[in-house]
Design an enzyme around this catalytic site. Structure first.
Site, mmCIF file in Angstrom:
data_model
loop_
_atom_site.group_PDB
_atom_site.id
_atom_site.type_symbol
_atom_site.label_atom_id
_atom_site.label_comp_id
_atom_site.label_asym_id
_atom_site.label_seq_id
_atom_site.Cartn_x
_atom_site.Cartn_y
_atom_site.Cartn_z
ATOM 1 N N CYS A 2 0.857 -1.307 0.436
ATOM 2 C CA CYS A 2 0.329 -0.036 0.447
ATOM 3 C C CYS A 2 0.732 0.575 -0.583
ATOM 4 O O CYS A 2 2.288 0.892 -0.077
ATOM 5 C CB CYS A 2 -1.152 0.270 1.485
ATOM 6 S SG CYS A 2 -2.053 -1.444 1.250
ATOM 7 N N LEU A 54 -3.604 -2.080 -1.962
ATOM 8 C CA LEU A 54 -3.299 -3.025 -2.579
ATOM 9 C C LEU A 54 -4.285 -3.487 -1.521
ATOM 10 O O LEU A 54 -3.223 -4.395 -0.695
ATOM 11 C CB LEU A 54 -1.936 -3.110 -2.683
ATOM 12 C CG LEU A 54 -1.885 -5.177 -3.526
ATOM 13 C CD1 LEU A 54 -2.682 -5.305 -4.866
ATOM 14 C CD2 LEU A 54 -0.206 -5.502 -3.621
ATOM 15 N N ALA A 55 -5.199 -4.662 -1.831
ATOM 16 C CA ALA A 55 -6.188 -4.583 -0.697
ATOM 17 C C ALA A 55 -5.906 -6.836 -0.752
ATOM 18 O O ALA A 55 -5.569 -7.471 -2.026
ATOM 19 C CB ALA A 55 -7.801 -5.361 -1.372
ATOM 20 N N ILE A 56 -5.559 -6.844 0.548
ATOM 21 C CA ILE A 56 -4.578 -8.236 0.615
ATOM 22 C C ILE A 56 -5.656 -8.830 1.464
ATOM 23 O O ILE A 56 -5.540 -9.952 1.324
ATOM 24 C CB ILE A 56 -3.786 -8.209 0.374
ATOM 25 C CG1 ILE A 56 -2.790 -7.310 -0.100
ATOM 26 C CG2 ILE A 56 -3.009 -9.774 1.174
ATOM 27 C CD1 ILE A 56 -2.337 -7.842 -1.535
ATOM 28 N N GLU A 80 2.634 -5.784 5.975
ATOM 29 C CA GLU A 80 1.349 -6.787 7.014
ATOM 30 C C GLU A 80 1.772 -7.830 8.448
ATOM 31 O O GLU A 80 2.655 -7.779 8.631
ATOM 32 C CB GLU A 80 1.926 -8.439 6.170
ATOM 33 C CG GLU A 80 1.037 -8.225 4.665
ATOM 34 C CD GLU A 80 -0.249 -7.996 4.539
ATOM 35 O OE1 GLU A 80 -0.402 -8.862 4.932
ATOM 36 O OE2 GLU A 80 -0.528 -7.687 3.122
ATOM 37 N N ASP A 100 -5.997 -6.835 9.230
ATOM 38 C CA ASP A 100 -4.123 -6.922 9.983
ATOM 39 C C ASP A 100 -3.858 -5.792 10.680
ATOM 40 O O ASP A 100 -4.156 -5.361 11.930
ATOM 41 C CB ASP A 100 -3.228 -7.239 9.559
ATOM 42 C CG ASP A 100 -3.081 -7.835 8.145
ATOM 43 O OD1 ASP A 100 -3.628 -6.635 7.166
ATOM 44 O OD2 ASP A 100 -2.120 -7.144 8.067
ATOM 45 N N LEU A 256 8.765 -15.401 -6.191
ATOM 46 C CA LEU A 256 10.261 -15.572 -7.218
ATOM 47 C C LEU A 256 10.924 -16.298 -7.166
ATOM 48 O O LEU A 256 11.577 -16.636 -5.756
ATOM 49 C CB LEU A 256 10.295 -14.624 -6.301
ATOM 50 C CG LEU A 256 9.176 -13.264 -6.366
ATOM 51 C CD1 LEU A 256 9.751 -11.424 -6.634
ATOM 52 C CD2 LEU A 256 8.923 -12.719 -7.768
ATOM 53 N N GLY A 361 13.545 -14.625 -1.520
ATOM 54 C CA GLY A 361 14.339 -14.627 -0.513
ATOM 55 C C GLY A 361 15.822 -13.491 -0.347
ATOM 56 O O GLY A 361 16.551 -14.379 -0.033
#
Length: 550
Positions: A2, A54-56, A80, A100, A256, A361
């Site tokens: 976001c 950005l809706a997660i 997050e 969250d 990724l 990673g």
């Protein structure tokens, strides 16, 4: 991802709402699903809070920020928060949504800002307006996975915070990153004279360390005799849990996959947790690159059928570099080299799939000390000190690359190797167990902890730099850039460049600097130095591991 932004207008002046919204629009790439804002009046101070979403987690409107509580306090957060359900249960907090980030305000009211920071297991950047006590707080997670900048305009009496430099560049005299181990407190009851002077600034901004990085003076006497088998069991458990907690989202998750050890381990762990039919992987590189070949072998071994290989070439990369530098907001050489193929991959994911959350990673080489130049560390103490420095500076380089390339294309990235519990454990291992030895490969204890998870030749594949490994035997990505810049710049032009701070020493660096300057002129200080290897006898000007005499 976001985007968050905050402006504080002093002096009783009316806040320029059009300007605020224009700055907010520059963060739409981070949050393409929705945009909202709140204007808060506090006497003769006006505060603007803006959010691009950005809706997660909880994709309904209930998750749209800014959040407000009964005390008329407000919060915005890009992040997050992995333990929000545990915190809600522990402190008997009744959530109104499944988002969250809603946990922040009730947790702040119960625990204060430092207590909130100590409770979070999260990747985040946040601003909280405590209207009741006339305070504003801003902070980011302790490893700088999520970005946060601050700035001020003395003449206008304006202070700002934002997720990216581009949102503040046009309206602020000075812009700097909030350091990951600090939080900022602004006393909203203080009324500075306009224009600001240095004394006003010192009174306005209070920077407090909330996290001390790991001891740099450890020696062998600080460690008990290790039980290698127990260490490997703990490593396996902690990294598995780090991956597990990052698999929760209301959007499909992808991975990724470079083909190197770190991303391959993340994919292997996730495959065991979710099953191969639920795994979608993305790789990028020249046809014939060692990374692409390794990635193909990994997905075959794990039984993964959904594997996208994004083509990359010199022409594709060169055509993208201007957009890459504008997006990632740096002129650092190695960051741009690695960002370019990653940006192309992110663009492909955004345009061709519905996936908006990805695991990566990043962070592994820093905490495990596995860069090639670390082989030259003279002893375990210097090795450990260098891993601490790399961890402290991640926000300037690799974290910036991963965040911007993904967020620049409306995607969110999560990094299990920077899980707090995992990092704490690794940084307290005897560094002798992590150091490269002539008789075994770097990160051997990590590799041994995951035997059977990957093909042996992948599990014990030596490290290659991402920007090198996406190349093929016939065509090298960064050498192709250098060939082009040799044609653009003369030796005299390089020698006489006008850049005094972080003066470019090679033509490739000058090329990047000129592009950066065209977008962010006057912001040279935004990185304090170039990323370059240490422990070398000669003055190294190129960051590529391929040129090191090791």
């Amino acid at each position: 991802m976001c985007g968050i932004i905050c402006f504080i207008q002093y002096g009783g002046q009316k806040i320029d709402l059009v300007s605020c919204l224009n700055c907010l629009d520059k963060l739409n790439n981070r949050g393409p699903d929705a945009q909202s804002y709140q204007v808060i009046e506090l006497g003769d101070i006006t505060i603007f809070l803006g959010f691009t979403r950005l809706a997660i987690m909880d994709t309904s409107e209930a998750g749209l920020q800014p959040f407000k509580d009964n005390n008329s306090n407000y919060s915005i957060c890009n992040g997050e928060i992995y333990n929000y359900k545990n915190l809600a249960e522990k402190f008997n907090i009744e959530m109104q949504s499944q988002c969250d980030c809603e946990i922040l305000l009730p947790l702040f009211n119960l625990r204060g800002f430092e207590g909130l920071l100590s409770d979070l297991d999260a990747e985040f950047a946040t601003v909280i307006v405590d209207k009741y006590n006339s305070k504003l707080y801003a902070a980011r997670d302790k490893y700088g996975v999520r970005p946060l900048y601050y700035g001020y305009n003395c003449e206008k009496g304006l202070i700002g915070f934002a997720s990216e430099l581009k949102a503040l560049h046009s309206v602020m005299e000075y812009v700097e990153q909030v350091k990951p181990n600090q939080y900022v407190t602004i006393d909203l009851s203080f009324r500075p004279s306009i224009p600001f002077d240095l004394q006003n600034f010192v009174k306005l901004f209070q920077f407090t360390n909330y996290h001390e990085y790991y001891q740099s003076h450890k020696s062998l006497i600080d460690y008990h005799e290790p039980n290698i088998e127990q260490l490997q069991t703990s490593i396996n458990h902690l990294l598995t849990e780090a991956v597990r907690k990052r698999l929760y989202a209301d959007r499909q998750i992808g991975f990724l996959l470079s083909g190197g050890l770190d991303s391959s381990l993340i994919v292997a762990i996730a495959t065991r947790l979710l099953g191969p039919t639920n795994i979608v992987c993305f790789s990028v590189g020249f046809e014939g690159s060692p990374d692409v070949a390794a990635a193909r072998e990994v997905v075959k071994f794990l039984g993964i059928k959904n594997h996208h290989i994004v083509p990359f070439s010199v022409d594709i990369g060169l055509n993208a570099i201007n957009d890459v530098i504008k997006t990632i907001e740096t002129y650092d050489i190695t960051t741009i080299r690695a960002s370019t193929p990653q940006f192309i991959m992110a663009k492909y994911i955004q345009e061709n799939t519905d996936i908006r959350v990805l695991l990566s990673g990043e962070g592994s080489d820093e905490i495990h000390g596995s860069y090639k130049y670390m082989r030259s560390a003279p002893n375990s103490q210097e090795f450990h000190k260098e891993t601490i420095r790399l961890l402290e500076e991640l926000y300037l380089f690799d974290n910036k690359r991963t965040d911007r390339t993904m967020a620049g294309n409306g995607l969110e990235v999560r990094v299990p190797f920077l899980d707090f519990n995992y990092v704490d454990f690794i940084m307290n291992i005897d560094p002798n167990l992590l150091m490269y030895k002539s008789d075994y490969i770097e990160k051997k204890i990590i590799r041994d902890a995951f035997k059977g998870y990957l093909p042996e030749n992948i599990l014990y594949r030596p490290k290659e730099a991402f920007s090198d490994a996406v190349s093929s035997k016939e065509i090298n990505w960064y050498r192709s850039i250098q060939k082009i810049t040799e044609e653009i710049y003369t030796d005299e032009k390089l020698q006489n460049s006008n850049y005094k701070f972080n003066k470019p020493e090679i033509k490739e660096a000058l090329y990047y600097r000129d592009i950066f300057n065209s977008h962010y002129g006057g912001r040279d200080h935004i990185i304090p130095h170039y990323w370059l290897p240490r422990f070398q006898q000669n003055n190294v000007l190129d960051p590529s591991a391929t040129i090191l005499p090791i």
